[in-house]
Scaffold this motif. Sequence first.
Motif, PDB file in Angstrom:
ATOM      1  N   ARG A  31      48.330  33.842  41.003  1.00  0.00           N
ATOM      2  CA  ARG A  31      48.129  35.283  40.782  1.00  0.00           C
ATOM      3  C   ARG A  31      47.108  35.799  41.786  1.00  0.00           C
ATOM      4  O   ARG A  31      45.987  36.153  41.414  1.00  0.00           O
ATOM      5  N   PRO A  32      47.483  35.887  43.047  1.00  0.00           N
ATOM      6  CA  PRO A  32      46.504  36.268  44.064  1.00  0.00           C
ATOM      7  C   PRO A  32      45.958  37.689  43.915  1.00  0.00           C
ATOM      8  O   PRO A  32      44.891  38.000  44.425  1.00  0.00           O
ATOM      9  N   VAL A  33      46.687  38.524  43.192  1.00  0.00           N
ATOM     10  CA  VAL A  33      46.214  39.872  42.865  1.00  0.00           C
ATOM     11  C   VAL A  33      46.361  39.991  41.359  1.00  0.00           C
ATOM     12  O   VAL A  33      47.456  39.856  40.813  1.00  0.00           O
ATOM     13  N   TRP A  34      45.246  40.211  40.666  1.00  0.00           N
ATOM     14  CA  TRP A  34      45.236  40.160  39.206  1.00  0.00           C
ATOM     15  C   TRP A  34      44.394  41.288  38.647  1.00  0.00           C
ATOM     16  O   TRP A  34      43.311  41.583  39.156  1.00  0.00           O
ATOM     17  N   GLN A  35      44.891  41.935  37.610  1.00  0.00           N
ATOM     18  CA  GLN A  35      44.149  42.994  36.933  1.00  0.00           C
ATOM     19  C   GLN A  35      43.656  42.457  35.596  1.00  0.00           C
ATOM     20  O   GLN A  35      44.441  41.964  34.782  1.00  0.00           O
ATOM     21  N   ILE A  43      41.098  40.129  43.757  1.00  0.00           N
ATOM     22  CA  ILE A  43      41.892  39.664  44.892  1.00  0.00           C
ATOM     23  C   ILE A  43      41.375  38.280  45.272  1.00  0.00           C
ATOM     24  O   ILE A  43      40.172  38.112  45.494  1.00  0.00           O
ATOM     25  N   PHE A  44      42.254  37.288  45.403  1.00  0.00           N
ATOM     26  CA  PHE A  44      41.830  35.901  45.568  1.00  0.00           C
ATOM     27  C   PHE A  44      42.154  35.278  46.922  1.00  0.00           C
ATOM     28  O   PHE A  44      41.716  34.165  47.184  1.00  0.00           O
ATOM     29  N   ARG A  45      42.912  35.945  47.763  1.00  0.00           N
ATOM     30  CA  ARG A  45      43.246  35.366  49.074  1.00  0.00           C
ATOM     31  C   ARG A  45      42.488  36.097  50.172  1.00  0.00           C
ATOM     32  O   ARG A  45      42.361  37.324  50.161  1.00  0.00           O
ATOM     33  N   ARG A  51      41.792  42.888  54.002  1.00  0.00           N
ATOM     34  CA  ARG A  51      42.445  44.197  54.062  1.00  0.00           C
ATOM     35  C   ARG A  51      41.783  45.177  53.105  1.00  0.00           C
ATOM     36  O   ARG A  51      41.526  46.327  53.453  1.00  0.00           O
ATOM     37  N   VAL A  52      41.496  44.727  51.890  1.00  0.00           N
ATOM     38  CA  VAL A  52      40.893  45.608  50.890  1.00  0.00           C
ATOM     39  C   VAL A  52      39.532  46.124  51.356  1.00  0.00           C
ATOM     40  O   VAL A  52      39.223  47.303  51.195  1.00  0.00           O
ATOM     41  N   VAL A  53      38.722  45.264  51.959  1.00  0.00           N
ATOM     42  CA  VAL A  53      37.376  45.697  52.349  1.00  0.00           C
ATOM     43  C   VAL A  53      37.340  46.443  53.675  1.00  0.00           C
ATOM     44  O   VAL A  53      36.309  47.029  54.011  1.00  0.00           O
TER      45      VAL A  53
END
Length: 181
Positions: A31-35, A43-45, A51-53
């Motif tokens: 679950r590399p993207v998890w809410q 975000i785990f990868r 990209r997010v930052v």
Amino acid sequence: MNDSQNLNHAPGIEDGGTALLDWLASMRDERPVWQDRFGVWHIFRYADVERVVTDHTVFSSDQSKAVPEVAAYARGNITMMDPPEHRKMRKLVSQAFSARTIDLLAERIKEVSLQLADSFAGGGTVDLVQDFAYPLPVIVICELLGIPGEDRPLFRKWADTMHMAGVDDLTSPEFVAAFQD
């Protein structure tokens, strides 16, 4: 990986971090993207985090855009600012806390440390964190920022509120109320 564990929260470090590291590896793979249950995205990868930052046109640090209840907490909080405001604030903060400035404070930090240590001379129980490790930076930062001594308790209250240990839900009534005082 236990699905209910994912839906609740990450394990702690009671076992030295083994369970947490296993959980993080599992999340990265499965679950590399998890809410989480509060609506916060994790975000785990590495590539995803990068990209997010860096892509502020798509991703914002201002949590109040998604959770209006934290608007009072977000206002003026450098960790919740996007460029260009974040860059401006960071530049101001870095000037105030440059290595040279901190070096110039070394003697004052030593004086405050000795004053705090002297206050333990009367005996009794001492909580090293509460009575020394926490007040030392508060006093030094207040002095650096020009905050009068009589306003240190207010500054400390704000700092405590902003860094409430163990707060899982930024929309909790207690957390929101702390910013309305």
